[in-house]
Design a protein around this motif. Structure first.
Motif, PDB file in Angstrom:
ATOM      1  N   GLU A  84       0.831  -1.207   0.000  1.00 12.95           N
ATOM      2  CA  GLU A  84       0.000   0.000   0.000  1.00 12.95           C
ATOM      3  C   GLU A  84       0.866   1.259   0.000  1.00 12.95           C
ATOM      4  OE1 GLU A  84      -3.692   1.240   0.510  1.00 12.95           O
ATOM      5  OE2 GLU A  84      -3.217  -0.133  -1.104  1.00 12.95           O
ATOM      6  N   VAL A  85       1.894   1.262   0.822  1.00  9.60           N
ATOM      7  CA  VAL A  85       2.802   2.412   0.872  1.00  9.60           C
ATOM      8  C   VAL A  85       3.505   2.583  -0.467  1.00  9.60           C
ATOM      9  CG1 VAL A  85       4.893   3.343   1.958  1.00  9.60           C
ATOM     10  CG2 VAL A  85       3.127   2.240   3.365  1.00  9.60           C
ATOM     11  N   LYS A  86       3.974   1.500  -1.046  1.00  5.12           N
ATOM     12  CA  LYS A  86       4.642   1.572  -2.352  1.00  5.12           C
ATOM     13  C   LYS A  86       3.699   2.114  -3.417  1.00  5.12           C
ATOM     14  CE  LYS A  86       7.031  -2.105  -3.551  1.00  5.12           C
ATOM     15  NZ  LYS A  86       7.395  -3.543  -3.664  1.00  5.12           N
ATOM     16  N   ARG A  87       2.432   1.707  -3.376  1.00  2.70           N
ATOM     17  CA  ARG A  87       1.457   2.222  -4.337  1.00  2.70           C
ATOM     18  C   ARG A  87       1.339   3.738  -4.235  1.00  2.70           C
ATOM     19  NH1 ARG A  87      -3.405   4.177  -3.739  1.00  2.70           N
ATOM     20  NH2 ARG A  87      -3.623   3.457  -1.580  1.00  2.70           N
ATOM     21  N   CYS A  88       1.185   4.236  -3.023  1.00  6.12           N
ATOM     22  CA  CYS A  88       1.044   5.677  -2.814  1.00  6.12           C
ATOM     23  C   CYS A  88       2.278   6.431  -3.299  1.00  6.12           C
ATOM     24  CB  CYS A  88       0.803   5.974  -1.341  1.00  6.12           C
ATOM     25  SG  CYS A  88      -0.746   5.336  -0.687  1.00  6.12           S
ATOM     26  N   LEU A  89       3.444   5.919  -2.945  1.00  3.81           N
ATOM     27  CA  LEU A  89       4.680   6.595  -3.325  1.00  3.81           C
ATOM     28  C   LEU A  89       4.908   6.533  -4.831  1.00  3.81           C
ATOM     29  CD1 LEU A  89       7.019   5.352  -0.439  1.00  3.81           C
ATOM     30  CD2 LEU A  89       5.947   7.595  -0.668  1.00  3.81           C
ATOM     31  N   ARG A  90       4.587   5.403  -5.426  1.00  2.00           N
ATOM     32  CA  ARG A  90       4.785   5.246  -6.862  1.00  2.00           C
ATOM     33  C   ARG A  90       3.924   6.241  -7.643  1.00  2.00           C
ATOM     34  NH1 ARG A  90       3.719   0.339  -6.932  1.00  2.00           N
ATOM     35  NH2 ARG A  90       1.523   0.435  -7.524  1.00  2.00           N
ATOM     36  N   GLN A  91       2.711   6.493  -7.160  1.00  2.00           N
ATOM     37  CA  GLN A  91       1.783   7.344  -7.901  1.00  2.00           C
ATOM     38  C   GLN A  91       2.070   8.829  -7.733  1.00  2.00           C
ATOM     39  OE1 GLN A  91      -2.044   5.894  -6.412  1.00  2.00           O
ATOM     40  NE2 GLN A  91      -2.338   4.716  -8.287  1.00  2.00           N
ATOM     41  N   THR A  92       2.517   9.252  -6.540  1.00  2.00           N
ATOM     42  CA  THR A  92       2.557  10.698  -6.297  1.00  2.00           C
ATOM     43  C   THR A  92       3.794  11.204  -5.574  1.00  2.00           C
ATOM     44  OG1 THR A  92       1.017  10.153  -4.498  1.00  2.00           O
ATOM     45  CG2 THR A  92       0.111  11.277  -6.386  1.00  2.00           C
ATOM     46  N   LYS A  93       4.777  10.383  -5.365  1.00  2.00           N
ATOM     47  CA  LYS A  93       5.993  10.827  -4.677  1.00  2.00           C
ATOM     48  C   LYS A  93       6.631  12.032  -5.369  1.00  2.00           C
ATOM     49  CE  LYS A  93      10.726   9.158  -3.887  1.00  2.00           C
ATOM     50  NZ  LYS A  93      11.624   7.980  -3.963  1.00  2.00           N
ATOM     51  N   GLN A  94       6.610  12.047  -6.678  1.00  8.42           N
ATOM     52  CA  GLN A  94       7.316  13.083  -7.429  1.00  8.42           C
ATOM     53  C   GLN A  94       6.429  14.252  -7.860  1.00  8.42           C
ATOM     54  OE1 GLN A  94      10.481  13.048  -7.688  1.00  8.42           O
ATOM     55  NE2 GLN A  94      11.058  10.925  -7.285  1.00  8.42           N
ATOM     56  N   ARG A  95       5.194  14.334  -7.365  1.00  3.89           N
ATOM     57  CA  ARG A  95       4.314  15.414  -7.838  1.00  3.89           C
ATOM     58  C   ARG A  95       4.885  16.780  -7.452  1.00  3.89           C
ATOM     59  NH1 ARG A  95       0.406  17.953  -4.709  1.00  3.89           N
ATOM     60  NH2 ARG A  95      -0.861  18.205  -6.580  1.00  3.89           N
ATOM     61  N   SER A  96       4.747  17.733  -8.364  1.00  2.00           N
ATOM     62  CA  SER A  96       5.382  19.036  -8.200  1.00  2.00           C
ATOM     63  C   SER A  96       4.793  19.854  -7.058  1.00  2.00           C
ATOM     64  CB  SER A  96       5.274  19.826  -9.506  1.00  2.00           C
ATOM     65  OG  SER A  96       3.915  19.944  -9.915  1.00  2.00           O
ATOM     66  N   GLY A  97       3.540  19.614  -6.696  1.00  2.00           N
ATOM     67  CA  GLY A  97       2.935  20.361  -5.601  1.00  2.00           C
ATOM     68  C   GLY A  97       3.268  19.823  -4.230  1.00  2.00           C
ATOM     69  N   GLY A  98       3.896  18.649  -4.171  1.00  2.85           N
ATOM     70  CA  GLY A  98       4.255  18.043  -2.894  1.00  2.85           C
ATOM     71  C   GLY A  98       3.279  16.950  -2.482  1.00  2.85           C
ATOM     72  N   PHE A  99       3.794  15.992  -1.740  1.00  2.08           N
ATOM     73  CA  PHE A  99       2.978  14.842  -1.315  1.00  2.08           C
ATOM     74  C   PHE A  99       3.314  14.458   0.119  1.00  2.08           C
ATOM     75  CE2 PHE A  99       2.566  10.114  -1.027  1.00  2.08           C
ATOM     76  CZ  PHE A  99       1.174  10.078  -1.019  1.00  2.08           C
ATOM     77  N   ILE A 100       2.269  14.071   0.868  1.00  2.00           N
ATOM     78  CA  ILE A 100       2.405  13.561   2.228  1.00  2.00           C
ATOM     79  C   ILE A 100       1.797  12.170   2.276  1.00  2.00           C
ATOM     80  CG2 ILE A 100       1.722  13.855   4.643  1.00  2.00           C
ATOM     81  CD1 ILE A 100       1.455  16.871   4.052  1.00  2.00           C
ATOM     82  N   LEU A 101       2.536  11.211   2.756  1.00  2.00           N
ATOM     83  CA  LEU A 101       1.992   9.870   2.974  1.00  2.00           C
ATOM     84  C   LEU A 101       1.103   9.916   4.212  1.00  2.00           C
ATOM     85  CD1 LEU A 101       2.106   6.862   2.041  1.00  2.00           C
ATOM     86  CD2 LEU A 101       3.928   6.560   3.747  1.00  2.00           C
ATOM     87  N   MET A 102      -0.101   9.341   4.084  1.00  2.00           N
ATOM     88  CA  MET A 102      -1.079   9.476   5.157  1.00  2.00           C
ATOM     89  C   MET A 102      -2.115   8.361   5.025  1.00  2.00           C
ATOM     90  SD  MET A 102      -2.940  13.099   5.981  1.00  2.00           S
ATOM     91  CE  MET A 102      -3.996  13.351   7.379  1.00  2.00           C
ATOM     92  N   PRO A 103      -2.720   7.910   6.110  1.00  3.49           N
ATOM     93  CA  PRO A 103      -3.818   6.957   5.985  1.00  3.49           C
ATOM     94  C   PRO A 103      -5.021   7.585   5.287  1.00  3.49           C
ATOM     95  CG  PRO A 103      -2.987   7.018   8.232  1.00  3.49           C
ATOM     96  CD  PRO A 103      -2.390   8.182   7.519  1.00  3.49           C
ATOM     97  N   ALA A 104      -5.913   6.739   4.796  1.00  2.00           N
ATOM     98  CA  ALA A 104      -7.114   7.226   4.124  1.00  2.00           C
ATOM     99  C   ALA A 104      -8.041   7.960   5.081  1.00  2.00           C
ATOM    100  CB  ALA A 104      -7.857   6.058   3.476  1.00  2.00           C
ATOM    101  N   CYS A 105      -7.949   7.667   6.366  1.00  2.67           N
ATOM    102  CA  CYS A 105      -8.747   8.339   7.395  1.00  2.67           C
ATOM    103  C   CYS A 105      -7.963   8.206   8.701  1.00  2.67           C
ATOM    104  CB  CYS A 105     -10.147   7.729   7.492  1.00  2.67           C
ATOM    105  SG  CYS A 105     -11.335   8.776   8.359  1.00  2.67           S
ATOM    106  N   GLU A 106      -8.613   8.453   9.833  1.00  8.78           N
ATOM    107  CA  GLU A 106      -7.913   8.311  11.113  1.00  8.78           C
ATOM    108  C   GLU A 106      -7.241   6.944  11.202  1.00  8.78           C
ATOM    109  OE1 GLU A 106      -8.864   7.775  15.881  1.00  8.78           O
ATOM    110  OE2 GLU A 106     -10.421   8.594  14.581  1.00  8.78           O
ATOM    111  N   TYR A 107      -6.015   6.940  11.706  1.00  8.76           N
ATOM    112  CA  TYR A 107      -5.301   5.674  11.873  1.00  8.76           C
ATOM    113  C   TYR A 107      -6.114   4.773  12.800  1.00  8.76           C
ATOM    114  CZ  TYR A 107      -1.178   2.671  11.890  1.00  8.76           C
ATOM    115  OH  TYR A 107      -0.304   1.632  11.693  1.00  8.76           O
ATOM    116  N   PRO A 108      -6.400   3.536  12.392  1.00 10.51           N
ATOM    117  CA  PRO A 108      -7.249   2.660  13.215  1.00 10.51           C
ATOM    118  C   PRO A 108      -6.680   2.492  14.621  1.00 10.51           C
ATOM    119  CG  PRO A 108      -6.881   1.696  11.046  1.00 10.51           C
ATOM    120  CD  PRO A 108      -5.963   2.873  11.142  1.00 10.51           C
TER     121      PRO A 108
END
Length: 353
Positions: A308-332
């Motif tokens: 899941e983390v790799k998916r998120c990073l692969r899709q948006t790690k390099q976006r020019s506006g910036g990216f933060i890795l985060m859960p979809a909602c409150e951490y369970p």
């Protein structure tokens, strides 16, 4: 495995200024997890703000690689502030405070509903206590969320809310005005006390999801009030702003172009929304955050979490506006420790620039 060059605070500061950073930040969205991770009951966490703050600081010390700050809030506001009772969490079935029963069931009750003085409510006392500690310790004070719809769901019950949009739209708008005035007065009290530079706001939008309402309904019943509250924040000079889109908001995205938001506002999205598609809409102006599945965090294996983390990073790690890795909602709150360790391992392996 990478090695951090920046501290968590430095990394986030540089990201907000749109300056280079060493790796993607991780904001875990801890609330109840901070309580359980520190052996505190959820009841005590939510009824004792000083204990909640202490839990947040302890969690920060445990996980210095993550961007954590003490947080004290919950999703279901509205009825309690206007005079109904509130239920406090006491089991795994109730992980956060909740409305015991709706406050209003008939349209004629709307005009009879008294508007409380925010400063005299118990919620204001709890929030103010927590905010006071935050500001003394160098953190921002939290302002009321821009979501009026969630408060309506608490006051009316979600079933009545959905019905009233069709049956009694004028009555519903009158109720919305009362709720909005309450939120704006509460916000003004904090802004007057601390100043905009020491305040932050997170707008948590759940019932506004297109899984529940259409984009047209959002435009009619939600957008005007979101715009008015955020206009207050924007014109007051509040810059620390996050919009959390919980659920499916794809059809509502176009309306956000009309909302007064500061540059570098963070948009956090759930896992039913596509990171790349949302990134394209937001462009360089805003920061995108997301969107590790909370189901995977709760029920998945460590390998599932890493993917899941790799998916998120692969899709948006390099976006020019910036990216933060985060859960979809409150951490369970009951997610196993292995899930958090899996996030750290994947982030240290794949999150560096």
């Amino acid at each position: 495995m990478g090695v951090d060059i920046m501290t968590a605070k430095e990394r986030m500061k540089h990201l907000l200024l749109n300056e280079p950073i060493d790796r993607v930040p991780f904001v875990p969205f801890f609330v109840g997890y901070s309580a359980i991770d520190n052996g505190i009951s959820l009841h005590d966490f939510y009824t004792k703000p000083a204990l909640a703050f202490k839990a947040g600081e302890e969690t920060m010390r445990k996980y210095p690689w993550a961007n954590i700050r003490p947080v004290y809030d919950w999703a279901e506001h509205g009825a309690w502030e206007f005079g109904e009772k509130i239920g406090w969490p006491g089991s795994d079935e109730t992980m956060a405070p909740y409305t015991i029963e709706p406050l209003i069931s008939k349209p004629q009750q709307v005009d009879e509903l008294l508007e409380p003085n925010p400063a005299e409510t118990e919620w204001y006392r709890l929030r103010s206590y927590f905010n006071e500690i935050c500001v003394q310790k160098g953190y921002s004070a939290h302002l009321p969320s821009g979501s009026i719809f969630v408060q309506l769901g608490s006051i009316l019950g979600i079933t009545n809310l959905m019905k009233w949009m069709k049956k009694y739209p004028d009555v519903l708008h009158r109720l919305v005005e009362k709720v909005l005035r309450f939120s704006m007065r509460m916000a003004e009290l904090a802004l007057e006390k601390y100043g905009a530079k020491k305040c932050s706001v997170m707008t948590d939008l759940t019932l506004e999801s297109n899984s529940l309402i259409s984009s047209g309904t959002f435009e009619q019943f939600c957008l005007p009030y979101i715009m008015r509250l955020h206009k207050l924040y924007y014109e007051s000079g509040v810059s620390a702003t996050m919009i959390h889109l919980c659920g499916d908001h794809k059809d509502n995205m176009r309306y956000w172009k009309g909302v007064k938001l500061p540059e570098r506002t963070i948009f956090s999205i759930g896992d039913v929304m596509d990171l790349e598609e949302t990134s394209s809409f937001l462009g360089k102006k805003y920061i995108l955050a997301g969107n590790i599945s909370t189901t995977v965090l709760q029920l998945g294996t460590p390998e599932d979490v890493k993917e899941e983390v790799k998916r998120c990073l692969r899709q948006t790690k390099q976006r020019s506006g910036g990216f933060i890795l985060m859960p979809a909602c409150e951490y369970p709150p009951l997610a196993p420790p292995e899930s958090l360790e899996a996030i750290r391992e994947a982030l240290m392996q794949y999150g560096f620039y």
